[in-house]
Write an enzyme that holds these catalytic residues in place. Structure first.
Site, PDB file in Angstrom:
ATOM      1  N   CYS A  30      13.267   5.155  -8.367  1.00 22.94           N
ATOM      2  CA  CYS A  30      11.186   5.152  -7.799  1.00 22.94           C
ATOM      3  C   CYS A  30      11.693   5.724  -6.057  1.00 22.94           C
ATOM      4  CB  CYS A  30      11.248   3.979  -7.835  1.00 22.94           C
ATOM      5  SG  CYS A  30      11.028   2.908  -6.855  1.00 22.94           S
ATOM      6  N   CYS A  34       0.841  -1.185   0.067  1.00 23.03           N
ATOM      7  CA  CYS A  34      -0.018   0.571  -0.044  1.00 23.03           C
ATOM      8  C   CYS A  34       0.770   1.448  -0.313  1.00 23.03           C
ATOM      9  CB  CYS A  34      -0.907   0.214   0.841  1.00 23.03           C
ATOM     10  SG  CYS A  34      -0.226   0.009   2.880  1.00 23.03           S
TER      11      CYS A  34
END
Length: 383
Positions: A342, A187
């Site tokens: 990232c 998440c």
């Protein structure tokens, strides 16, 4: 356990329910519930179960309160950032209901302690967000014959069910094996709508209260799937697998197992970043030195999604989402050096492995991703 006069007044709205009454409330007072994780799912469970009069609540979590928790983990406030979650959670629970006995375990759940911790509780509520802990919770509950109330969340969707040994399937009947590392985003990578864990957590708490009261029909053998975008509730029947390695007719797993860490769905015990030991790295400090050097050209590729690129970016970086990388590989020069990043380093490590397979050699992963870069460039926000 008998109720005090204060408790009679506190729980009066329960006591006038024929399905609860004084006897039912005394059952709740005698109940002992263990919450695995005090995050998004653990927060509503802890608050509502304590308010409902559950007598003893156990909390296990080895994390500390972080700013990113506050969007959904309502046990905590801004003034508790940096405080161990179990300490902050205990303080909040006792302020809500001082009659609750709160036992805290500021440690990581493992095969070495799960049996000992679980044995004194009547029911386990799984509020974790990673697969290894889910399998560990499931297996330990089967071995000890403890009900396991499961919930998970991701983005705008959640699910919940009750695994009760001997009366229905277990988690392994639904998902026999953990997914490969990095196959499922956490998440932290995929995001979660803040109210979703509240909805799923309340469903878990409702099932726990029903269990102790012995009223209604539990979600045994029924997986409740929830989508808040279109506000639909869908029920899927699940059955015990007679070949299940834990609860089947001929089990092959007979003791708790510690799996290697996989990224998972959900909240609670935070999912770890996938290992990138096999990928060349550059630290944020060293990258900043390269960027600050006069005339030094640095090729930086950002493999996050466009909506993440809008949140924060490293100046001069080129956005190529990981899922589109192979479609744009002709835009890259294998003779050039590239620094790839990232959010935290996991997706960029995967990108490097993909490029290495087609001949790229001059590649480095930004250690810790753009969130680590934010430590050397305060103009870039963390998320």
């Amino acid at each position: 356990m008998t109720l005090t006069n204060e408790e009679v007044l506190r729980y009066s709205r329960h006591l006038i329910l024929p399905e609860v009454g004084k006897t039912g409330q005394e059952k709740l007072k005698a109940a002992r519930v263990m919450l695995i994780g005090t995050g998004g799912l653990g927060s509503p469970n802890a608050l509502y179960l304590s308010a409902a009069g559950i007598g003893t609540i156990g909390l296990i979590d080895f994390d500390v309160v972080d700013h990113t928790n506050l969007q959904r983990q309502l046990l905590f406030g801004s003034d508790q950032v940096g405080v161990p979650k179990v300490e902050a959670a205990k303080k909040r629970i006792l302020s809500l209901n001082p009659n609750t006995v709160v036992k805290t375990y500021n440690e990581k759940l493992s095969s070495k302690n799960s049996m000992e911790i679980f044995k004194d509780y009547d029911l386990i509520i799984d509020g974790t967000d990673n697969f290894p802990t889910r399998y560990l919770v499931n297996d330990t509950c089967v071995f000890l014959n403890k009900p396991n109330i499961y919930g998970s969340i991701f983005r705008f969707e959640g699910q919940a069910t009750v695994f009760k040994p001997k009366d229905g399937p277990c988690y392994r009947c639904l998902y026999p094996e953990p997914p490969p590392p990095g196959e499922v985003p956490s998440c932290a990578e995929g995001g979660v709508l803040g109210i979703l864990p509240g909805l799923v957590g309340i469903i878990q708490a409702s099932e726990a209260i029903k269990y102790f009261l012995g009223k209604g029909e539990l979600l045994i053998g029924r997986l409740l799937q929830i989508s808040v975008l279109d506000m639909t509730f869908r029920e899927v029947k699940i059955r015990r697998d007679k070949n299940c390695p834990v609860c089947g007719d001929h089990p092959t797993i007979k003791a708790p197992i510690d799996y290697e860490q996989f990224c998972g769905i959900g909240l609670g015990l935070e999912a770890p970043v996938a290992k990138t030991d096999d990928v060349p790295e550059i630290t944020p400090v060293d990258l900043k030195k390269l960027l600050d050097a006069n005339g030094k050209k640095v090729n930086i590729i950002d493999v996050r999604e466009p909506y993440e690129f809008e949140i924060s970016r490293i100046p001069g970086s080129k956005l190529i989402p990981l899922g589109e990388l192979m479609d744009h590989v002709n835009e890259l020069d294998s003779s050039q050096e590239y620094i790839i990043h990232c959010r935290s380093g996991a997706r960029s490590a995967k990108a490097i492995r993909q490029l290495q397979q087609i001949g790229f050699k001059k590649l480095k992963n930004l250690a810790g991703g753009i969130n680590a870069w934010a430590d050397v460039d305060p103009t870039v926000p963390k998320y």
